[in-house]
Every structure is written in C-alpha cells, then in structure tokens.
Enzyme design. Structure first.
Site, PDB file in Angstrom:
ATOM      1  N   ASP A   1      -2.926  10.376   4.067  1.00  0.00           N
ATOM      2  CA  ASP A   1      -4.316   9.937   4.185  1.00  0.00           C
ATOM      3  C   ASP A   1      -5.099  10.868   5.107  1.00  0.00           C
ATOM      4  OD1 ASP A   1      -6.673   8.537   4.153  1.00  0.00           O
ATOM      5  OD2 ASP A   1      -5.994   6.979   5.544  1.00  0.00           O
TER       6      ASP A   1
ATOM      7  N   LYS B   1       0.847  -1.205   0.000  1.00  0.00           N
ATOM      8  CA  LYS B   1       0.000   0.000   0.000  1.00  0.00           C
ATOM      9  C   LYS B   1       0.878   1.250   0.000  1.00  0.00           C
ATOM     10  CE  LYS B   1      -3.049   2.463   3.252  1.00  0.00           C
ATOM     11  NZ  LYS B   1      -3.739   2.371   4.566  1.00  0.00           N
TER      12      LYS B   1
ATOM     13  N   ASP C   1     -12.254   6.456   4.165  1.00  0.00           N
ATOM     14  CA  ASP C   1     -11.044   6.294   4.975  1.00  0.00           C
ATOM     15  C   ASP C   1     -10.537   4.851   4.978  1.00  0.00           C
ATOM     16  OD1 ASP C   1      -8.939   7.072   6.598  1.00  0.00           O
ATOM     17  OD2 ASP C   1     -10.069   6.795   8.454  1.00  0.00           O
TER      18      ASP C   1
ATOM     19  N   ASP D   1       1.598   6.238   6.082  1.00  0.00           N
ATOM     20  CA  ASP D   1       0.561   5.309   5.637  1.00  0.00           C
ATOM     21  C   ASP D   1       0.983   4.537   4.394  1.00  0.00           C
ATOM     22  OD1 ASP D   1      -1.885   4.183   6.305  1.00  0.00           O
ATOM     23  OD2 ASP D   1      -3.016   5.460   4.938  1.00  0.00           O
TER      24      ASP D   1
ATOM     25  N   ARG E   1      -7.505  -0.712   0.984  1.00  0.00           N
ATOM     26  CA  ARG E   1      -7.953  -1.957   0.357  1.00  0.00           C
ATOM     27  C   ARG E   1      -8.387  -1.736  -1.099  1.00  0.00           C
ATOM     28  NH1 ARG E   1     -12.366  -2.911   4.882  1.00  0.00           N
ATOM     29  NH2 ARG E   1     -10.735  -1.757   5.986  1.00  0.00           N
TER      30      ARG E   1
ATOM     31  N   LYS F   1     -10.617  11.907   8.819  1.00  0.00           N
ATOM     32  CA  LYS F   1     -10.077  11.451  10.093  1.00  0.00           C
ATOM     33  C   LYS F   1     -10.158  12.558  11.140  1.00  0.00           C
ATOM     34  CE  LYS F   1      -6.536   8.360   8.194  1.00  0.00           C
ATOM     35  NZ  LYS F   1      -6.974   7.130   8.884  1.00  0.00           N
TER      36      LYS F   1
ATOM     37  N   GLU G   1      -9.364   3.420   2.343  1.00  0.00           N
ATOM     38  CA  GLU G   1      -8.884   3.535   0.967  1.00  0.00           C
ATOM     39  C   GLU G   1      -7.827   2.501   0.600  1.00  0.00           C
ATOM     40  OE1 GLU G   1      -5.615   4.627   3.115  1.00  0.00           O
ATOM     41  OE2 GLU G   1      -7.659   5.321   3.487  1.00  0.00           O
TER      42      GLU G   1
END
Length: 483
Positions: free
Chosen positions: A251, A246, A328, A269, A332, A258, A330
């Site tokens: 993010d 990833k 949030d 992230d 996956r 968030k 994102e």
C-alpha cells in the site's frame, strides 16, 4: 530469496517418561520461597532461580523456567521465553531437544498455553543468503494427565495458523503480489484435505463488477485477484460462517500517497487476508463440522497514470456506488466488494471481516488489542471469548447510529471517508454492504505488527486474529448456536 516457507516451528509433544541423556527443563512458580516442580531437588543454585513468568536460568545441563502464578498467559509467556533462551544457547552448540518436566496437577489449559508459546515464541523470518543458525527442534512435555495430548494437538494447530499468517504478511512485496498470495493460499490448503481454493483473475472481477478491487488495483502492473476458500463442513444443520480478509499486498497510499516513514511496513497490509487464509487451513485441519468460507480480495495499491483518484465514483459488486475521497483508505473499498458478494451469493449466517484498516484504531487501542465492532451481541461475545481463550485481546467499539448519516454522499450512494472518529466511520461504511446478516468487523491495524518481542510475539507480522477466527468457528460446531 532464501526464506523457507512455511517457517519451521519447534515441535511439541506429550510423553509420560523422561528420555535418557536428554537435558531437562524444570518449572518454577512464584512464592516465598520459589516453588519448584518435579526435579527441583537437582537445582544447584536457588539464588539464580525466579518463578516470574518467562524467567529462565541454566542449572548445569538443565534449565529452569518461571511460570508465574500459573495462569494461561504466564504459561504461554514461559513457553516463548524458554524457546528463545534455548535457541540462543543452541547457536553456541547447545542442545536441540529437551524434556520439560511438568507438575502432576498441570491443567490442559496450561499445557496448551505453554505449547502455543513454545511453538511460536521462537519464530524467525529472515531473507538471507546465509545458512540459518542452529535452533531447538523439539520439546517433549513429560506429564501424566487426561486430555493433555489433545490440548497439545490443538495448540500446535493454532501455532501453525499463527505462523502461516506471519509468513504471508512478512514476505517482501517484491515477491508478494496478488497472484503470489493466491498461489500461496492454494499451496497452504494442500495440507488440509477437503479445503477448496478458487482464484479469480482481473477479467472475472471486471465481468462481475468488482469496482472497488479493480479501482484499488488499477494503478499497479500486477493485477488483483479474488481468493475464495471453501470448507464444506460435515453437518448441513450448522451455521455458515463467512470470513473476509483485506489482502492489500502493498500500500503506497495511491495518489493520496503515504509518508515515506513507515511505508516499508505496508508489506503487512494484507494481514487480515493472511489471518483468513490461515484460519481456513486450521479449521480444515481440525475437520470442524461447521461450514466456513474465506474471501480475500487481493490488490496492490500503487501510483501510476492508471491509478484511481480522489473524487472518482466507483460501482461496487451489487451496484452500490462510492465517492472516493482518499485513495489511502483503499481497504474498505475492496472489503465492500467482498462483503456484498458474500451476502448475495453465499447466504451466510454469520459474517466477519478482518483488516488492518485504520490508524485511528491503532491510536485508540494501541498495538496489543484489536478493535471489535458488531451488529450482534452474541457474535461480539463469541469473538471476545474466543480471543481470550487463545491469547488475543479484543475491545468492543460502538457503531454510533448518529454518525450513520455521515456515510451518505451527495454524488454517490456512500462516501468512502466520512468525517468523525475514523475507526467508527470506517466500520459504518462497511456496514452498508452487510445486509441484515449478523456481522462483525475486526480492525487489527495495531496488533497485526510488532516492533519488539513480548510474550509469544516477535518483531514483524504477528499473525494476530488467525487463532481467534479458528476458535470462533469452533463455537458454531453445535446445533442452535446462533442467537
């Protein structure tokens, strides 16, 4: 910005003689009384010496470091603690090179662990206009034994991979965007001849139908990238291992924004993508004969008028559709595109993804253990064993089939965030894109970051998983190694 990359590490090498005039480091192990290694007769104050792993004391110009009971974890902690102590002393005009006198019966595993701890334990990433403080530059391990030089060489490679993973994740997101990450991967690969890096832009992603990556990256003015690293190996009879990481360079959570508290940590992230890039460099540097491909879908999840929304239906690479329920979640979505691309185009024998994916896994396992999901027992065992060998802990989690139906959507093929245990349902979502390839999902939401020093870990990005992936690849370097 002044933060030289790659971050310089302490150089560790093996020798069989002491250097004249160079301060020495002695080792002590637990016992009653404390057991001292070679040179122990020169210790002036035994009351100040502890054999506890990582305990350090200064004896005139010499130092003593405790190695505990002598297990690999104790040696790794000793190396890290020693270098931190020497760094602090160097700032007060101390020495910058030392000879470490090791016991005659020291094992290659102990030397490797000590080297790894020493190399990464003193890691320091800081953006500053000031000149960096004086630091220890090198350690010379004085010992006679078979295989020690090779153990140190490999440990240095693992340390460099850990450090690269930390560097990439620690870089602030005003500097680091998907394009920067791609350029950093290209630059890092230059130290490993034969490692190829292909970078695809947003136009290619649109042409190929990477709906997940484009949706996640659509809210940012800095467009997404798809990074593919290829190590061809040297033996066509060995398995093809594909690693997917990833690469969310920042993010915000998107429209499902968030909380402000903790959002600054989202520069890390993309730690899964960093681990994959670092692992491919390490694999290539060791010239492992196995074929390995690394995929990093990179995007910035931002808030704007072009951001994707809860309730959207997106079409992934290969045609599977997903109902978005939380912007949030994102990670996956971008991983799904990359996994589907791998299955369709790369014909992997083994597929592994790694990501800071769910807060649920951090709550479940804490911050020192990664979550391991797998469809194949042999693969799960290899990952756990590889991690144990290089000092990274994994705990296998269940892929509960009774929850698989919850991934189905009423208005699309699958839904992004099914109800239930978040770490498990996230893994079940990803499983939809892996075909029948033996697959493992590594959730590193906890151990990818640290807020304090422990063992060889320092505060900030940890570089977690890079060493495991390199060691995993090495397990496939012999024929008939699947199953």
């Amino acid at each position: 910005m002044r933060a030289p990359l790659p971050t310089p590490l302490v150089t560790v090498e093996v020798a069989d003689t002491l250097r004249r005039g160079v301060p020495a480091v002695l080792v002590a192990s637990t016992g009653d009384p404390v057991r001292l290694g070679p040179g122990g007769e020169d210790v002036v104050d035994l009351a100040d010496v502890s054999g506890k792993a990582g305990a350090t004391s200064r004896q005139g110009r010499a130092w003593v470091v405790g190695v505990g009971d002598g297990g690999p974890g104790d040696w790794r902690k000793a190396g890290a603690s020693l270098v931190r102590a020497l760094h602090a002393d160097a700032e007060k005009a101390g020495g910058t090179t030392f000879d470490v006198r090791l016991p005659e019966d020291v094992t290659a595993a102990a030397v490797a662990a000590f080297t790894l701890g020493a190399a990464v334990g003193g890691y320091r990433f800081k953006v500053s206009g000031e000149e960096p403080p004086k630091r220890v530059k090198s350690l010379r391990l004085v010992a006679a034994g078979a295989g020690l030089a090779e153990a140190v060489r490999k440990a240095n490679t693992l340390a460099a991979a850990t450090s690269l993973g930390r560097d990439l994740a620690n870089t602030p997101s005003n500097v680091k965007d998907p394009s920067w990450l791609a350029a950093a991967a290209v630059k890092a690969a230059r130290v490993a001849p034969g490692l190829r890096v292909d970078v695809r832009d947003e136009k290619w992603l649109a042409e190929q139908g990477f709906g997940g990556v484009l949706a996640v990256g659509g809210g940012s003015s800095r467009p997404p990238r798809f990074i593919e690293l290829t190590w061809p190996g040297t033996d066509s009879g060995l398995p093809h291992l594909v690693l997917v990481g990833k690469g969310i360079t920042f993010d915000t959570g998107g429209i499902s924004i968030k909380p402000a508290e903790g959002m600054h940590l989202m520069r890390t992230d993309m730690s899964g993508g960093a681990a994959v890039i670092a692992a491919l460099v390490g694999i290539a540097q060791q010239s492992l004969p196995v074929r390995v491909t690394g995929l990093v879908p990179a995007a910035e999840n931002h808030v704007s008028g072009s951001a994707y929304r809860p309730g959207d239906v997106i079409t992934h690479y290969g045609g599977t559709t997903t109902e978005v329920t939380n912007t949030d979640a994102e990670g996956r979505l971008v991983l799904a595109d990359a996994l589907a691309y791998a299955v369709r185009n790369l014909r992997p024998d083994v597929l592994v993804d790694v990501a800071t994916l769910t807060g649920a896994m951090k709550v479940t396992l804490g911050v020192r253990t990664g979550g391991l999901f797998a469809t194949d027992d042999d693969l799960a065992g290899r990952i756990a064993d590889a991690g144990a060998k290089v000092g990274e802990s994994w705990w296998r989690m269940p892929l509960l089939e009774e929850l698989a139906e919850d991934v189905r959507s009423d208005i699309a093929d699958v839904r992004q965030c099914p109800p239930g245990p978040g770490g498990i349902t996230a893994a079940l979502f990803l499983k939809e894109f892996t075909g029948d390839v033996p697959w493992a999902h590594l959730d590193i939401a906890g151990p990818a970051r640290a807020d304090r020093v422990y063992d060889e870990v320092v505060a900030g990005a940890t570089g977690f998983a890079a060493r495991t992936l390199i060691e995993l690849a090495e397990t496939y370097t012999q024929p008939n190694t699947i199953g």
